[in-house]
Design an enzyme around this catalytic site. Structure first.
Site, PDB file in Angstrom:
ATOM      1  N   GLU A  53     -19.377  81.564  74.291  1.00 47.55           N
ATOM      2  CA  GLU A  53     -19.047  82.781  73.539  1.00 47.55           C
ATOM      3  C   GLU A  53     -19.924  83.954  73.999  1.00 47.55           C
ATOM      4  OE1 GLU A  53     -18.996  82.189  69.308  1.00 47.55           O
ATOM      5  OE2 GLU A  53     -17.113  81.086  69.433  1.00 47.55           O
TER       6      GLU A  53
ATOM      7  N   ASP B  30     -28.931  70.577  60.106  1.00 49.77           N
ATOM      8  CA  ASP B  30     -29.404  70.449  61.489  1.00 49.77           C
ATOM      9  C   ASP B  30     -30.583  69.483  61.621  1.00 49.77           C
ATOM     10  OD1 ASP B  30     -27.521  72.265  62.250  1.00 49.77           O
ATOM     11  OD2 ASP B  30     -28.921  73.785  62.988  1.00 49.77           O
TER      12      ASP B  30
HETATM   13  C1  FAD Z   1     -26.687  80.929  68.122  1.00 51.71           C
HETATM   14  C2  FAD Z   1     -26.023  79.928  67.195  1.00 51.71           C
HETATM   15  C3  FAD Z   1     -24.654  79.995  66.977  1.00 51.71           C
HETATM   16  C4  FAD Z   1     -24.041  79.088  66.114  1.00 51.71           C
HETATM   17  N1  FAD Z   1     -22.696  79.173  65.897  1.00 51.71           N
HETATM   18  C5  FAD Z   1     -22.098  78.310  65.084  1.00 51.71           C
HETATM   19  C6  FAD Z   1     -20.712  78.383  64.830  1.00 51.71           C
HETATM   20  O1  FAD Z   1     -20.011  79.244  65.358  1.00 51.71           O
HETATM   21  N2  FAD Z   1     -20.156  77.476  63.968  1.00 51.71           N
HETATM   22  C7  FAD Z   1     -20.914  76.522  63.370  1.00 51.71           C
HETATM   23  O2  FAD Z   1     -20.369  75.726  62.587  1.00 51.71           O
HETATM   24  N3  FAD Z   1     -22.228  76.418  63.575  1.00 51.71           N
HETATM   25  C8  FAD Z   1     -22.845  77.279  64.420  1.00 51.71           C
HETATM   26  N4  FAD Z   1     -24.191  77.181  64.646  1.00 51.71           N
HETATM   27  C9  FAD Z   1     -24.936  76.106  63.974  1.00 51.71           C
HETATM   28  C10 FAD Z   1     -25.204  76.447  62.523  1.00 51.71           C
HETATM   29  O3  FAD Z   1     -25.840  77.717  62.452  1.00 51.71           O
HETATM   30  C11 FAD Z   1     -26.096  75.370  61.915  1.00 51.71           C
HETATM   31  O4  FAD Z   1     -25.528  74.112  62.115  1.00 51.71           O
HETATM   32  C12 FAD Z   1     -26.292  75.573  60.418  1.00 51.71           C
HETATM   33  O5  FAD Z   1     -26.862  76.837  60.173  1.00 51.71           O
HETATM   34  C13 FAD Z   1     -27.196  74.463  59.876  1.00 51.71           C
HETATM   35  O6  FAD Z   1     -27.524  74.747  58.536  1.00 51.71           O
HETATM   36  P1  FAD Z   1     -28.923  74.252  57.965  1.00 51.71           P
HETATM   37  O7  FAD Z   1     -28.911  74.693  56.557  1.00 51.71           O
HETATM   38  O8  FAD Z   1     -29.108  72.825  58.300  1.00 51.71           O
HETATM   39  O9  FAD Z   1     -30.037  75.019  58.798  1.00 51.71           O
HETATM   40  P2  FAD Z   1     -30.338  76.575  58.900  1.00 51.71           P
HETATM   41  O10 FAD Z   1     -29.106  77.395  58.722  1.00 51.71           O
HETATM   42  O11 FAD Z   1     -31.113  76.721  60.186  1.00 51.71           O
HETATM   43  O12 FAD Z   1     -31.262  76.864  57.666  1.00 51.71           O
HETATM   44  C14 FAD Z   1     -32.575  76.329  57.560  1.00 51.71           C
HETATM   45  C15 FAD Z   1     -33.453  77.370  56.902  1.00 51.71           C
HETATM   46  O13 FAD Z   1     -34.672  76.762  56.550  1.00 51.71           O
HETATM   47  C16 FAD Z   1     -35.722  77.660  56.835  1.00 51.71           C
HETATM   48  N5  FAD Z   1     -36.958  76.902  57.024  1.00 51.71           N
HETATM   49  C17 FAD Z   1     -37.385  76.220  58.106  1.00 51.71           C
HETATM   50  N6  FAD Z   1     -38.581  75.644  57.875  1.00 51.71           N
HETATM   51  C18 FAD Z   1     -38.922  75.950  56.627  1.00 51.71           C
HETATM   52  C19 FAD Z   1     -40.066  75.676  55.798  1.00 51.71           C
HETATM   53  N7  FAD Z   1     -41.091  74.957  56.245  1.00 51.71           N
HETATM   54  N8  FAD Z   1     -40.071  76.160  54.548  1.00 51.71           N
HETATM   55  C20 FAD Z   1     -39.027  76.908  54.083  1.00 51.71           C
HETATM   56  N9  FAD Z   1     -37.946  77.215  54.816  1.00 51.71           N
HETATM   57  C21 FAD Z   1     -37.889  76.752  56.052  1.00 51.71           C
HETATM   58  C22 FAD Z   1     -35.258  78.366  58.101  1.00 51.71           C
HETATM   59  O14 FAD Z   1     -35.917  79.602  58.262  1.00 51.71           O
HETATM   60  C23 FAD Z   1     -33.765  78.537  57.815  1.00 51.71           C
HETATM   61  O15 FAD Z   1     -33.487  79.734  57.131  1.00 51.71           O
HETATM   62  C24 FAD Z   1     -24.822  78.087  65.495  1.00 51.71           C
HETATM   63  C25 FAD Z   1     -26.192  78.023  65.708  1.00 51.71           C
HETATM   64  C26 FAD Z   1     -26.792  78.930  66.567  1.00 51.71           C
HETATM   65  C27 FAD Z   1     -28.282  78.841  66.803  1.00 51.71           C
END
Ligand code: FAD
Length: 257
Positions: free
Chosen positions: A10, A140
């Protein structure tokens, strides 16, 4: 761009269009024909989660935008403006973008359990740790096999959202001493947009490329927005951008003297 997953594909397409349609206009003093966008991928394919026909179409669509796709090429090191590949070849680039994946947050290291690939935390099917059943890990950071056979669930938003719901129910069940439910992922499919009228779409048993995929990509994104007003605003922005190739706000720097 290093890594030809959905992010790299993309981004490469977006850079190609940015250079061709926007930078050409904003910086007329630059010879944009000299710009080279190279998408480098260690494996033999772009877009690993997609069907082979869509991968091949994605490469064709990228090449038609002027992106050079280099498969079976692994990055070795970046030193200054020198980019070196494992096969010993080198390339000069001012900008290197890492799109080859992320690792689980550092918090995982504090759990004292053996981490899996990409520093993800291995969990049981009910989304908690085998060693500490009161600790749940989702999204993740979580490493749970069972996706398409024995692969780990991908690091995508839908997995995180659906794990969130299962984990919430399981935390309640745990506190009430009920049996925990195993996580079942409802895979809604994958899609990636490459450029204007250019995308790949694989969802609900339908595989599309080019313009039909692009429209389906937009439709799916609009559908998942919350509220009619948001959908309308996003659609109006897209239509405006499509016809004007423009955005209201941008930073234009002067040519260095
Ligand atoms: C560039 C990019 C493009 C993407 N595009 C897509 C897409 O098009 N479609 C799709 O389905 N997925 C996409 N993804 C993947 C998607 O963003 C992730 O799979 C999703 O956000 C995972 O959600 P999460 O809640 O597990 O983690 P995250 O969204 O990463 O949230 C975790 C949060 O925890 C916080 N955190 C970390 N450590 C600590 C701590 N010690 N204390 C407190 N807070 C903390 C972080 O700052 C973050 O805000 C993309 C990822 C990237 C990097």
């Amino acid at each position: 761009m290093v890594g030809a997953g959905p992010t790299g594909v993309e981004l490469a397409g977006a850079f190609a269009e940015l250079i061709r349609h926007v930078i050409r206009k904003d910086y007329p003093m630059l010879d944009v024909a000299q710009a080279v966008i190279m998408l480098v991928e260690a494996s033999a394919h772009v877009l690993p989660p997609f069907h082979d026909s869509l991968r091949q179409s994605a490469v064709r669509q990228l090449e038609s935008l002027g992106v050079e796709v280099r498969l079976n090429t692994m990055l070795d090191l970046v030193e200054g403006q020198t980019v070196r590949f494992k096969d010993g070849t080198e390339f000069q680039s001012c900008t290197v973008v890492w799109s080859a994946g992320v690792r689980g947050a550092n918090l995982g290291d504090a759990l004292g359990v053996k981490l899996a690939k990409q520093s993800r935390v291995p969990i049981t099917p009910s989304l908690n740790l085998a060693e500490y059943p009161e600790v749940f890990v989702i999204g993740d950071m979580a490493y749970l096999e069972g996706y398409k056979g024995n692969q780990a669930h991908p690091m995508v938003a839908q997995v995180a959202i659906q794990m969130g719901k299962t984990a919430a129910n399981n935390i309640l069940a745990y506190s009430r001493r009920h049996t925990l439910k195993a996580f079942r992922y409802n895979d809604k499919g994958s899609m990636a947009t490459i450029g204007r009228r250019s995308a790949v779409f694989d969802a609900y048993g339908v595989r599309l490329t080019g313009m039909p995929a692009w429209f389906s990509w937009m439709g799916a994104h609009l559908l998942f927005l919350i509220g009619f007003r948001n959908r309308l605003i996003v659609m109006a922005n897209w239509i405006y951008n499509y016809f004007t190739y423009d955005r209201g706000i941008r930073l234009i720097d002067r040519e260095k003297q």
